[in-house]
Every structure is written in structure tokens, then in C-alpha cells.
Design a protein around this motif. Structure first.
Motif, PDB file in Angstrom:
ATOM      1  N   LYS A 154       0.838  -1.189   0.000  1.00  0.00           N
ATOM      2  CA  LYS A 154       0.000   0.000   0.000  1.00  0.00           C
ATOM      3  C   LYS A 154       0.876   1.243   0.000  1.00  0.00           C
ATOM      4  O   LYS A 154       2.003   1.233   0.486  1.00  0.00           O
ATOM      5  N   HIS A 155       0.340   2.316  -0.545  1.00  0.00           N
ATOM      6  CA  HIS A 155       0.999   3.620  -0.475  1.00  0.00           C
ATOM      7  C   HIS A 155      -0.091   4.671  -0.385  1.00  0.00           C
ATOM      8  O   HIS A 155      -1.116   4.580  -1.061  1.00  0.00           O
ATOM      9  N   GLU A 156       0.123   5.666   0.455  1.00  0.00           N
ATOM     10  CA  GLU A 156      -0.892   6.702   0.638  1.00  0.00           C
ATOM     11  C   GLU A 156      -1.154   7.443  -0.673  1.00  0.00           C
ATOM     12  O   GLU A 156      -0.231   7.688  -1.460  1.00  0.00           O
ATOM     13  N   PRO A 157      -2.399   7.796  -0.940  1.00  0.00           N
ATOM     14  CA  PRO A 157      -2.714   8.601  -2.129  1.00  0.00           C
ATOM     15  C   PRO A 157      -2.028   9.960  -2.038  1.00  0.00           C
ATOM     16  O   PRO A 157      -1.729  10.454  -0.951  1.00  0.00           O
ATOM     17  N   VAL A 158      -1.790  10.571  -3.181  1.00  0.00           N
ATOM     18  CA  VAL A 158      -1.178  11.897  -3.238  1.00  0.00           C
ATOM     19  C   VAL A 158      -2.205  12.883  -3.778  1.00  0.00           C
ATOM     20  O   VAL A 158      -2.760  12.682  -4.869  1.00  0.00           O
ATOM     21  N   HIS A 189       3.020  17.213   0.035  1.00  0.00           N
ATOM     22  CA  HIS A 189       2.726  17.284   1.464  1.00  0.00           C
ATOM     23  C   HIS A 189       1.685  16.205   1.781  1.00  0.00           C
ATOM     24  O   HIS A 189       0.657  16.119   1.107  1.00  0.00           O
ATOM     25  N   ASN A 190       1.959  15.384   2.801  1.00  0.00           N
ATOM     26  CA  ASN A 190       1.014  14.333   3.152  1.00  0.00           C
ATOM     27  C   ASN A 190      -0.093  14.874   4.064  1.00  0.00           C
ATOM     28  O   ASN A 190      -0.196  16.083   4.287  1.00  0.00           O
ATOM     29  N   HIS A 191      -0.923  13.973   4.598  1.00  0.00           N
ATOM     30  CA  HIS A 191      -2.076  14.404   5.399  1.00  0.00           C
ATOM     31  C   HIS A 191      -1.666  15.085   6.698  1.00  0.00           C
ATOM     32  O   HIS A 191      -2.476  15.779   7.325  1.00  0.00           O
ATOM     33  N   ASN A 192      -0.405  14.884   7.103  1.00  0.00           N
ATOM     34  CA  ASN A 192       0.108  15.561   8.295  1.00  0.00           C
ATOM     35  C   ASN A 192       0.867  16.840   7.951  1.00  0.00           C
ATOM     36  O   ASN A 192       1.500  17.442   8.824  1.00  0.00           O
ATOM     37  N   SER A 193       0.827  17.218   6.669  1.00  0.00           N
ATOM     38  CA  SER A 193       1.523  18.397   6.151  1.00  0.00           C
ATOM     39  C   SER A 193       3.044  18.238   6.162  1.00  0.00           C
ATOM     40  O   SER A 193       3.779  19.223   6.055  1.00  0.00           O
ATOM     41  N   ASP A 194       3.512  16.985   6.297  1.00  0.00           N
ATOM     42  CA  ASP A 194       4.947  16.725   6.188  1.00  0.00           C
ATOM     43  C   ASP A 194       5.328  16.588   4.716  1.00  0.00           C
ATOM     44  O   ASP A 194       4.535  16.114   3.899  1.00  0.00           O
ATOM     45  N   LYS A 195       6.554  16.997   4.383  1.00  0.00           N
ATOM     46  CA  LYS A 195       7.024  16.875   3.010  1.00  0.00           C
ATOM     47  C   LYS A 195       7.517  15.455   2.746  1.00  0.00           C
ATOM     48  O   LYS A 195       8.300  14.912   3.519  1.00  0.00           O
ATOM     49  N   ASN A 196       7.028  14.874   1.670  1.00  0.00           N
ATOM     50  CA  ASN A 196       7.440  13.543   1.252  1.00  0.00           C
ATOM     51  C   ASN A 196       7.851  13.567  -0.212  1.00  0.00           C
ATOM     52  O   ASN A 196       7.520  14.502  -0.953  1.00  0.00           O
ATOM     53  N   MET A 197       8.544  12.522  -0.619  1.00  0.00           N
ATOM     54  CA  MET A 197       8.834  12.346  -2.038  1.00  0.00           C
ATOM     55  C   MET A 197       8.695  10.875  -2.388  1.00  0.00           C
ATOM     56  O   MET A 197       9.148  10.002  -1.643  1.00  0.00           O
ATOM     57  N   VAL A 198       8.029  10.606  -3.494  1.00  0.00           N
ATOM     58  CA  VAL A 198       7.910   9.243  -3.979  1.00  0.00           C
ATOM     59  C   VAL A 198       8.367   9.224  -5.432  1.00  0.00           C
ATOM     60  O   VAL A 198       8.098  10.158  -6.200  1.00  0.00           O
ATOM     61  N   LYS A 199       9.095   8.170  -5.780  1.00  0.00           N
ATOM     62  CA  LYS A 199       9.566   8.011  -7.144  1.00  0.00           C
ATOM     63  C   LYS A 199       8.795   6.876  -7.816  1.00  0.00           C
ATOM     64  O   LYS A 199       8.701   5.777  -7.268  1.00  0.00           O
ATOM     65  N   LEU A 200       8.254   7.167  -8.983  1.00  0.00           N
ATOM     66  CA  LEU A 200       7.552   6.177  -9.792  1.00  0.00           C
ATOM     67  C   LEU A 200       8.483   5.800 -10.933  1.00  0.00           C
ATOM     68  O   LEU A 200       8.803   6.635 -11.782  1.00  0.00           O
ATOM     69  N   VAL A 201       8.923   4.563 -10.922  1.00  0.00           N
ATOM     70  CA  VAL A 201       9.928   4.117 -11.891  1.00  0.00           C
ATOM     71  C   VAL A 201       9.357   3.023 -12.769  1.00  0.00           C
ATOM     72  O   VAL A 201       8.722   2.081 -12.279  1.00  0.00           O
ATOM     73  N   ILE A 202       9.585   3.141 -14.067  1.00  0.00           N
ATOM     74  CA  ILE A 202       9.166   2.100 -15.003  1.00  0.00           C
ATOM     75  C   ILE A 202      10.121   0.917 -14.873  1.00  0.00           C
ATOM     76  O   ILE A 202      11.334   1.067 -15.010  1.00  0.00           O
ATOM     77  N   SER A 203       9.591  -0.237 -14.588  1.00  0.00           N
ATOM     78  CA  SER A 203      10.428  -1.423 -14.430  1.00  0.00           C
ATOM     79  C   SER A 203      11.121  -1.763 -15.750  1.00  0.00           C
ATOM     80  O   SER A 203      10.495  -1.706 -16.817  1.00  0.00           O
ATOM     81  N   PRO A 204      12.403  -2.100 -15.701  1.00  0.00           N
ATOM     82  CA  PRO A 204      13.138  -2.466 -16.931  1.00  0.00           C
ATOM     83  C   PRO A 204      12.509  -3.653 -17.654  1.00  0.00           C
ATOM     84  O   PRO A 204      12.679  -3.816 -18.859  1.00  0.00           O
ATOM     85  N   THR A 205      11.777  -4.496 -16.899  1.00  0.00           N
ATOM     86  CA  THR A 205      11.161  -5.684 -17.507  1.00  0.00           C
ATOM     87  C   THR A 205       9.685  -5.468 -17.848  1.00  0.00           C
ATOM     88  O   THR A 205       8.995  -6.401 -18.246  1.00  0.00           O
ATOM     89  N   SER A 206       9.204  -4.221 -17.683  1.00  0.00           N
ATOM     90  CA  SER A 206       7.796  -3.936 -17.921  1.00  0.00           C
ATOM     91  C   SER A 206       7.428  -4.100 -19.392  1.00  0.00           C
ATOM     92  O   SER A 206       8.205  -3.767 -20.294  1.00  0.00           O
TER      93      SER A 206
END
Length: 235
Positions: A154-158, A189-206
Motif C-alpha cells: 500500500k501507499h498513501e494517495p497523493v 505534502h502528506n495528510h500531516n503536512s509533512d514533506k514527502n517524495m515518492v519516485k515512480l519508476v518504469i520497471s526495466p522488464t515492464s
């Protein structure tokens, strides 16, 4: 997620279809501008025209910028999706070109975001392993949230409104010398107003690399519109 309930409202610029609840307003939406009063507009506001208004030359207000022009400088009617008009509305020669470019986003790229793309997710500093889950990343129908669906993790929605920046990740160049997108980094900024970063990477085998690259390009365009809307709404 179902589409938000909407209502029909009339302004002096035309009919608009807007969400009943202000919490459902799309982050791509911008407010209608105030019209320049007729008393302050004696000549066409196109600097290269400046024709005087009289009983033969009427004032016409651009629905996008609110300034007034002669008919020649404000004769086109095109869709103005960012202000939720249901019919094409009159816009000046400058604004009409801006709206046409934006309409390409709504007609093409917004659908790409809502259809989604497959990515491996990682937080800042993490390495991608073969065991990492693949997430289906997509924009909700109300255009407000990016969701991440996986059978295992799971990952929190953005929230799109809480995006601070996006950065395209690249891996080499193609045969024409263009940089090849391999992912996208989103600071938010997440639901707590903290700064986050998420990377979405295309899998080499995709097997859906092209779909992922199109989603990345569409997200970059989406963030640009949101950033421009923020600048427009600033006092």
C-alpha cells in the motif's frame, strides 16, 4: 471513485457546470476574472489595435482575461474547460491560443492519467529490487488524487493540490538523441503536512513502458497547469 455531483450556474460570461461541493473542485480549475468596466475601456486593449469604441465598434470582453477588445481582436469562441463553461465562449486572440493548447491536455493527456500506468514505487534513497511490487498509478475521476493500487503493498494517495514539484527521471537517449523518461519523482505534502517524495519508476522488464512514459509526460503537463493556476489565484 464516482464523479462529483454538479450543478448548472449562470454568470455574465455564460453557463458553467461546477461541483455542488467546493471540496470537489478540480485543481485544474481557475476562477472567472472580473471584467474591466466599460467606463475604463475607451479603446481596444490590444496594444497593436487601440481602435476607439463608439456606437459602431462595440466592446467585447474576453471570458478568460476579462479585458475588453474590438470584435476583430476578440471574435473566436472556443471551449474554456478550466472555467467549466459548457459552451465555447468568446476569447481574445491571445487567450484563445492558450485555451486551445490546454484543451489538448483535457482531450488527450487527462484521459491518460485517469487510465493509469504501471510503476515500481520507492521512497527517496531506496533501491529497486526484483521483489518490489508494481503499482497501478492513476488519477481519480475528480482529478484531485493520484492513487496507487497493488495486490501486495500500500501507499498513501497523493493529493494533486499538495504537489510541490515533479521531476522527470531519465535513462539515456533514444536513436534521435532525445532523453528517455524512466520515471518521475513527486514531492508533496502528506495528510500531516509533512514533506514527502515518492519516485515512480518504469520497471526495466515492464511490458507497458510506452504507457508509463505517456503517463509521466501527462503528469508533467498536469503539474504545470496546477502551478499556473496557483500563480493566477495569488493575490
Amino acid at each position: 471513485m464516482s464523479a462529483p455531483e454538479k450543478k448548472l450556474v449562470r454568470s455574465k460570461s455564460g453557463l458553467r457546470m461546477i461541483p455542488v461541493n467546493n471540496m470537489d473542485i478540480s485543481p485544474f480549475t481557475v476562477s472567472e476574472p472580473p471584467w474591466v468596466p466599460d467606463s475604463e475601456c475607451l479603446v481596444c486593449m490590444n496594444s497593436s489595435c487601440r481602435v476607439k469604441f463608439d456606437f459602431r465598434r462595440r466592446r467585447h470582453h474576453c471570458r478568460r482575461c476579462g479585458r475588453c477588445f474590438c470584435n476583430s481582436c476578440c471574435e473566436s469562441k472556443v471551449p474554456l474547460i478550466r472555467m467549466c463553461f459548457i459552451d465555447p465562449v468568446r476569447q481574445c486572440n491571445v487567450c484563445v491560443e492558450i485555451s486551445r493548447k490546454e484543451n489538448e491536455f483535457f482531450d488527450k493527456h487527462l484521459k491518460t492519467l485517469c487510465n493509469g500506468g504501471d510503476f515500481v514505487l520507492k521512497e527517496s534513497g531506496e533501491e529497486i529490487e526484483d521483489s518490489c511490487s508494481t503499482f497501478r498509478c492513476k488519477l481519480t475521476t475528480d482529478n484531485r488524487t493520484v492513487t496507487f493500487d497493488s495486490n501486495h503493498d500500500k501507499h498513501e494517495p497523493v493529493q494533486m493540490a499538495k504537489l510541490e514539484s515533479v521531476q522527470i527521471l531519465t535513462s539515456g537517449v533514444d536513436s534521435e538523441g532525445n532523453m528517455v523518461a524512466s520515471g518521475i519523482a513527486m514531492k508533496y505534502h502528506n495528510h500531516n503536512s509533512d514533506k514527502n517524495m515518492v519516485k515512480l519508476v518504469i520497471s526495466p522488464t515492464s511490458t507497458t513502458k510506452r504507457e508509463g512514459q505517456m503517463w509521466i509526460a501527462a503528469m508533467q503537463k498536469a503539474f504545470k497547469l496546477i502551478h499556473e493556476a496557483r500563480m493566477t489565484e495569488k493575490p
